[in-house]
Design an enzyme around this catalytic site. Structure first.
Site, mmCIF file in Angstrom:
data_model
loop_
_atom_site.group_PDB
_atom_site.id
_atom_site.type_symbol
_atom_site.label_atom_id
_atom_site.label_comp_id
_atom_site.label_asym_id
_atom_site.label_seq_id
_atom_site.Cartn_x
_atom_site.Cartn_y
_atom_site.Cartn_z
ATOM 1 N N LYS A 120 0.876 -1.005 0.006
ATOM 2 C CA LYS A 120 0.099 -0.055 0.035
ATOM 3 C C LYS A 120 0.773 1.321 -0.119
ATOM 4 O O LYS A 120 1.516 1.472 0.885
ATOM 5 C CB LYS A 120 -1.010 -0.206 1.339
ATOM 6 C CG LYS A 120 -1.802 1.259 1.268
ATOM 7 C CD LYS A 120 -2.766 0.868 2.336
ATOM 8 C CE LYS A 120 -4.167 1.808 2.078
ATOM 9 N NZ LYS A 120 -3.552 3.243 2.506
ATOM 10 N N ASP A 122 2.218 4.773 0.235
ATOM 11 C CA ASP A 122 1.866 6.060 0.965
ATOM 12 C C ASP A 122 1.984 7.363 0.188
ATOM 13 O O ASP A 122 2.914 8.101 0.405
ATOM 14 C CB ASP A 122 2.478 5.973 2.432
ATOM 15 C CG ASP A 122 2.021 7.027 3.474
ATOM 16 O OD1 ASP A 122 0.500 7.635 3.094
ATOM 17 O OD2 ASP A 122 2.462 7.111 4.478
ATOM 18 N N LYS A 318 -3.028 -3.083 7.384
ATOM 19 C CA LYS A 318 -2.130 -2.030 7.962
ATOM 20 C C LYS A 318 -0.981 -2.492 8.568
ATOM 21 O O LYS A 318 -0.829 -3.616 9.224
ATOM 22 C CB LYS A 318 -2.901 -1.096 8.923
ATOM 23 C CG LYS A 318 -3.955 -0.310 8.131
ATOM 24 C CD LYS A 318 -3.444 0.741 7.327
ATOM 25 C CE LYS A 318 -4.276 1.906 6.775
ATOM 26 N NZ LYS A 318 -4.114 3.180 7.010
ATOM 27 N N CYS A 412 7.409 31.021 32.988
ATOM 28 C CA CYS A 412 7.342 30.802 31.661
ATOM 29 C C CYS A 412 8.804 30.782 31.296
ATOM 30 O O CYS A 412 9.653 31.510 31.393
ATOM 31 C CB CYS A 412 6.613 32.169 30.959
ATOM 32 S SG CYS A 412 6.906 32.192 29.257
ATOM 33 N N CYS A 415 9.084 34.070 29.225
ATOM 34 C CA CYS A 415 9.398 35.647 29.881
ATOM 35 C C CYS A 415 9.326 35.727 31.228
ATOM 36 O O CYS A 415 9.051 36.781 31.727
ATOM 37 C CB CYS A 415 7.931 36.184 29.185
ATOM 38 S SG CYS A 415 6.439 35.688 29.892
ATOM 39 N N CYS A 435 4.293 38.068 25.959
ATOM 40 C CA CYS A 435 5.303 36.753 26.062
ATOM 41 C C CYS A 435 5.950 36.654 24.680
ATOM 42 O O CYS A 435 5.226 36.446 23.791
ATOM 43 C CB CYS A 435 4.649 35.639 26.604
ATOM 44 S SG CYS A 435 5.826 34.328 26.356
HETATM 45 S S1 IVH Z 1 -6.496 -0.371 -4.849
HETATM 46 C C1 IVH Z 1 -10.610 -0.800 -5.376
HETATM 47 N N1 IVH Z 1 -4.006 -0.547 -4.418
HETATM 48 O O1 IVH Z 1 -5.044 3.224 -0.752
HETATM 49 C C2 IVH Z 1 -9.196 -0.624 -5.054
HETATM 50 N N2 IVH Z 1 -5.062 1.265 -3.498
HETATM 51 O O2 IVH Z 1 -7.711 3.253 0.977
HETATM 52 C C3 IVH Z 1 -8.966 0.728 -5.018
HETATM 53 N N3 IVH Z 1 -3.482 2.852 -2.106
HETATM 54 O O3 IVH Z 1 -7.248 5.544 -2.018
HETATM 55 C C4 IVH Z 1 -7.642 0.995 -4.350
HETATM 56 N N4 IVH Z 1 -1.556 1.544 -2.754
HETATM 57 O O4 IVH Z 1 -4.872 5.770 -2.985
HETATM 58 C C5 IVH Z 1 -5.015 0.001 -4.145
HETATM 59 N N5 IVH Z 1 -1.640 -1.077 -4.258
HETATM 60 C C6 IVH Z 1 -2.932 -0.450 -3.890
HETATM 61 C C7 IVH Z 1 -2.492 0.938 -3.335
HETATM 62 C C8 IVH Z 1 -3.773 1.678 -3.108
HETATM 63 C C9 IVH Z 1 -2.011 2.507 -2.233
HETATM 64 C C10 IVH Z 1 -4.200 3.794 -1.655
HETATM 65 C C11 IVH Z 1 -5.164 4.444 -2.662
HETATM 66 C C12 IVH Z 1 -6.473 4.282 -2.196
HETATM 67 C C13 IVH Z 1 -6.269 3.921 -0.674
HETATM 68 C C14 IVH Z 1 -7.255 3.052 -0.215
#
Ligand code: IVH
Length: 671
Positions: A120, A122, A318, A412, A415, A435
Site C-alpha cells: 500500500k 503511502d 495496515k 514561563c 518571559c 510573552c
Molecule cells: S487499490 C478497488 N492498491 O489506498 C481498489 N490502493 O484506502 C482501490 N493505495 O485511496 C484501491 N496503494 O490511494 C490500491 N496497491 C494499492 C494501493 C492503494 C495505495 C491507496 C489508494 C486508495 C487507498 C485506499
C-alpha cells in the site's frame, strides 16, 4: 498557408520522439536506464531544434510538451468515470483471516483462492485517462466522486506516460494509481531546501500532495515525483480477466507498476508475504503503510461487489505503528500561541519509520504524571503514519539510579511570568500577552498556511523580525518596508519584495481565514467559516451580540464568550484599527451564486449511504448552503437517512421539508 513539412523531417521527428519515450520508459518505469544523461540531452535538443524550425509538427503528446504551465484559477472539478473508492482496513492476522472467510462464501470449492498482494503506497491517489492512447486528463481523488483536474501538473511527472505503447492500446482507459516520492529523493530534497532556507516537508506524502496541487507547475516539474498504477477506473476496447492480468497489461502499455506486487494462492501465502513486506519496509525505496490484498479473478470481484465506499473483494492490512527504544535526554517546555506551556521530550536521535526522531510530544502534565518518566530513562517511542512521535513508556527496570526527576516549571521559559493552571484543566498557562514566545507563535500562525498564508514568513523569519524590533504584533506586518527587510541578515531585495507582495495579497484574504489567523480561542477552521458566513464582514463579526452568536448552530457558549472577549479587548481593537488603516480588508464571503442550496440551511441526520458526513457537508457548502447540526425554525431542509430519530421528529413538527439521500444527491446535481 501552412507549409508542407517534408516527409524525412516528419520521420526524423517521429524517430527522435520514440527514442526519448523509450529512454524515459527505461529510466522512470523500468528503472533501467538505456542512455547516459548527455546522450539523452543531445537527442532532446535535436528534437527541440526540429520542432522550433517546423512548428507544424509539434504535437501535444511530444516529450517536449511536458512543459509546465501556470494555472490562473485553481483546479477544475473532474467527475470520475466511476467512484474512486477507498479500502476497508484490517490490523492483524485474525481480522485478515476473517476477511478471507467472509469472502469464501462467494466461492465454489473448485474456485482458486488467488490474491494479488501489493504494497500500500503511502502517496496521493491519481487517476489517468487515456483517449486513443493519449493522456487527456489526470485527476486527484477528491471526495471519490469528483476530484480535481491536475493534468498540467501530472504531465510533468516523467513516469506518467503521455502516450501509451505497444499493440494493445485500448480505445479509452482510466488508470488509477499513486503518486509518490522515493525516500532518498525526499531526504535529498529536504536537505537542499533546508540549506537554501526554504520550506521543508514532514514526509514524502505531504510533499507529493502539496506539489500536485500547486498552481504553478514549474514547481512540481522540478520535484522527484513518480507514479505507480494499480487499478482500473474503466476501459473500452479491452478486458482484463484478473488483477494480475491487468498489471501485466498496464506494464505493457508503458505504465509503471509496483515491482513488489505478487499474485499468490491461499490465505497462508498472503500472510507470509505480509510478514516479508513488513520486514522489507525499511529497504524498499518508497514508503508503504500496509499491504493491499485483492481477490485476483475479475469475475469473482464482480460477484463479490461493493459496499458503499469500498469493494468487498479488497482489503488493506495496515502495518503496525513503528516503535524504537532510545534515551530521554531532557524535557523542554514550549509556549504555544495561546500561552499553553507543554512538555516535549528531547531524545537521543534514533532512526524510525524513515526519519530521524529527536523529539517527541509529552502532551501535558497529566500525561507526564501517567508516564512517570525520569530524565536519563530508556524510553519506548512510537511513530504512526503522519503523527508526531510519542513516548509510550519508560523502561524503569533499566534505571541505574542516576536518573533525574523532571522539573515542572513555575515560570514561563520565555518571559519568566509565573505560570498558572486553569481551573479543572490540565494546561499550564503563561498569562502574559506580551510573552515573546507567544507572540512568535501567534504571528507564525497568523502568517501560516491555515490563515493568511504569507509565503516566505516562517517561524524563523518572524523570530528575526521580532528580534530586530521590526514587528511587535500582527498589524506591524502590514507596515514593513522594503529597505528594512532587505537589510536583514540573509534577506536581500528579492526576498523583501517577495514577502511584501505576499503581504499585499494577504490584505484581502477571505474573512474566514483572517478570523482563524487572529487566534481567537475556540475559533478554528470551522468556527472561522461559520462566523464569516453568518456575518459576512469583519465589522459584522465585530458587532455581533451574544444572542446573535448563540443563534448560530454549532456556536456554543464557549465560542460566543471567547469571540466577545477577544473583540472587547482594547489592545485587539487597536490592532484591528491599525490593520484597517494599512489597507487590510478581508474579502467578504461570497455565497456560491446559483448553487442548488444557495442561502439554505440544511441539516443531515441518520445514516448516509453514498457520502460520508463530511463529504455531504462539503457538498452542501459547495452548493451555497449551510450545513447546521441541529434543527431550528431557520432550517430549510432535513436530509434524513435510515435510523433518523429525534431530528426527523422535530423537523416534522416544525413543518420542515424532509428528503432522503438520493433526493439530496439529485438536487445537488450529483445523479
Ligand atoms: S487499490 C478497488 N492498491 O489506498 C481498489 N490502493 O484506502 C482501490 N493505495 O485511496 C484501491 N496503494 O490511494 C490500491 N496497491 C494499492 C494501493 C492503494 C495505495 C491507496 C489508494 C486508495 C487507498 C485506499
Amino acid at each position: 498557408m501552412a507549409r508542407e513539412v517534408p516527409t524525412p523531417i516528419r520521420a526524423q521527428v517521429a524517430a527522435l520522439r520514440e527514442q526519448i519515450r523509450d529512454a524515459d520508459h527505461r529510466y522512470y518505469v523500468l528503472d533501467d536506464p538505456s542512455l547516459s544523461d548527455s546522450q539523452y540531452d543531445e537527442i532532446y535538443r535535436e528534437l527541440v531544434a526540429l520542432e522550433t524550425a517546423w512548428p507544424e509538427v509539434v504535437a501535444a503528446d511530444s516529450p517536449t510538451q511536458r512543459v509546465p504551465g501556470v494555472l490562473g484559477e485553481g483546479f477544475q472539478p473532474f467527475q470520475h468515470p466511476s467512484p474512486m473508492v477507498s479500502l476497508d482496513n484490517v490490523t492483524n492476522a485474525e481480522q485478515f483471516h476473517d476477511w478471507v472467510a467472509s469472502g469464501d462464501r462467494y466461492l465454489r470449492s473448485e474456485d482458486p483462492r488467488r490474491y494479488s498482494v501489493e504494497p500500500k503506497i503511502d502517496g496521493i491517489g491519481l487517476e489517468l485517462i487515456y483517449q486513443d492512447g493519449v493522456l487527456v486528463t489526470a485527476a486527484t481523488r477528491g471526495d471519490g466522486l469528483v476530484g480535481e483536474d491536475v493534468t498540467t501538473n501530472a504531465r510533468t511527472i516523467r513516469s506518467v506516460p503521455q502516450r501509451l505503447r505497444g499493440p494493445n492500446v485500448p480505445e479509452w482507459i482510466a488508470v488509477r494509481g499513486e503518486c509518490y516520492c522515493r525516500k532518498k529523493d525526499f531526504f535529498a530534497f529536504n536537505r537542499a531546501a533546508e540549506e537554501a532556507g526554504e520550506r521543508t516537508f514532514a514526509n514524502p506524502r505531504n510533499f507529493v500532495g502539496g506539489s500536485l496541487r500547486m498552481l504553478d507547475s514549474t514547481v512540481p516539474a522540478s520535484r522527484p515525483i513518480r507514479y505507480f498504477a494499480y487499478a482500473l477506473g474503466g476501459v473500452r476496447g479491452a478486458t482484463y480477466g484478473s488483477q494480475g492480468e491487468l498489471m501485466a497489461a498496464l506494464q505493457e502499455l508503458g505504465l509503471p507498476t509496483i515491482p513488489e506486487a505478487r499474485v499468490l494462492d491461499g490465505a497462508d501465502a498472503v500472510a507470509a508475504r505480509y510478514i516479508e513486506l513488513v520486514e522489507a519496509r525499511e529497504s524498499v525505496p518508497y514508503e508503504m503503510d500496509g499491504v493491499v490484498i485483492k481477490v485476483d479473478d475479475a469475475a469473482l470481484q464482480e460477484r463479490m461487489g461493493m459496499r458503499t465506499r469500498s469493494p468487498v473483494w479488497a482489503v488493506a492490512w495496515k502495518f503496525p505503528a513503528q516503535r524504537a527504544l532510545t534515551k530521554l535526554n531532557d524535557v523542554d517546555w514550549q509556549v504555544g500561541r495561546t500561552g499553553v506551556v507543554t512538555p516535549r521530550a528531547i531524545l537521543e536521535p534514533v532512526f524510525l519509520a524513515g526519519v530521524t526522531v529527536s523529539h517527541a510530544t509529552l502532551h501535558n502534565l497529566d500525561e507526564l504524571e501517567r508516564l512517570q518518566l525520569k530524565i536519563g530513562d530508556e524510553v519506548e517511542i512510537e511513530r504512526a503514519g503522519d503523527v508526531i512521535p510519542k513516548v509510550l513508556r519508560a523502561l524503569d527496570d533499566q534505571r541505574s539510579g542516576d536518573e533525574r526527576e523532571i522539573q515542572i516549571p513555575t515560570t514561563c521559559p520565555a518571559c519568566a511570568t509565573v505560570l498558572h493552571r486553569d481551573e479543572g484543566k490540565v494546561a499550564l498557562r503563561c498569562g502574559n500577552f506580551a510573552c515573546p514566545a507567544q507572540i512568535k507563535r501567534h504571528l507564525a500562525h497568523f502568517a501560516g498556511r491555515g490563515a493568511l498564508d504569507v509565503r516566505g514568513l516562517g517561524e524563523k523569519q518572524i523570530e528575526q523580525l521580532l528580534r530586530e524590533g521590526l514587528v511587535q504584533d500582527a498589524a506591524d506586518l502590514f507596515y514593513l518596508e522594503e529597505d528594512a527587510l532587505a537589510a536583514l541578515d540573509r534577506w536581500g531585495v528579492k526576498s523583501a519584495q517577495n514577502v511584501l507582495a505576499q503581504l499585499e495579497a494577504a490584505r484581502t484574504r477571505p474573512l474566514d481565514r483572517f478570523l482563524v489567523g487572529l487566534g481567537i480561542r475556540e475559533v478554528g477552521e470551522r468556527g472561522g467559516k461559520i462566523l464569516a458566513r453568518a456575518f459576512g464582514t469583519l465589522a459584522g463579526v465585530q458587532a455581533a451580540t451574544k444572542e446573535e452568536l448563540l443563534e448560530l448552530d454549532e456556536v456554543g457558549e464557549a465560542m460566543a464568550d471567547s469571540v466577545l472577549d477577544w473583540f472587547s479587548e482594547p489592545r485587539n481593537q487597536a490592532m484591528l484599527e491599525r490593520m484597517r488603516a494599512a489597507g487590510v480588508a478581508p474579502a467578504e464571503v461570497a455565497v456560491a451564486a446559483g448553487g442548488a442550496f444557495e442561502g439554505l440551511t440544511l441539516v443531515l441526520t441518520g445514516k448516509l449511504e453514498e457520502l460520508s458526513r463530511d463529504e455531504a457537508k462539503r457538498l452542501v457548502e459547495a452548493q451555497g448552503g449551510r450545513a447546521a447540526s441541529s434543527i431550528s425554525k431557520r432550517t430549510d431542509l432535513l436530509v434524513a437517512g435510515p435510523g433518523a430519530g429525534s431530528k426527523l421528529k422535530k423537523a416534522e413538527e416544525l413543518g420542515i421539508e424532509v428528503v432522503d439521500e438520493a433526493e439530496f444527491l439529485r438536487r445537488a446535481g450529483r445523479v
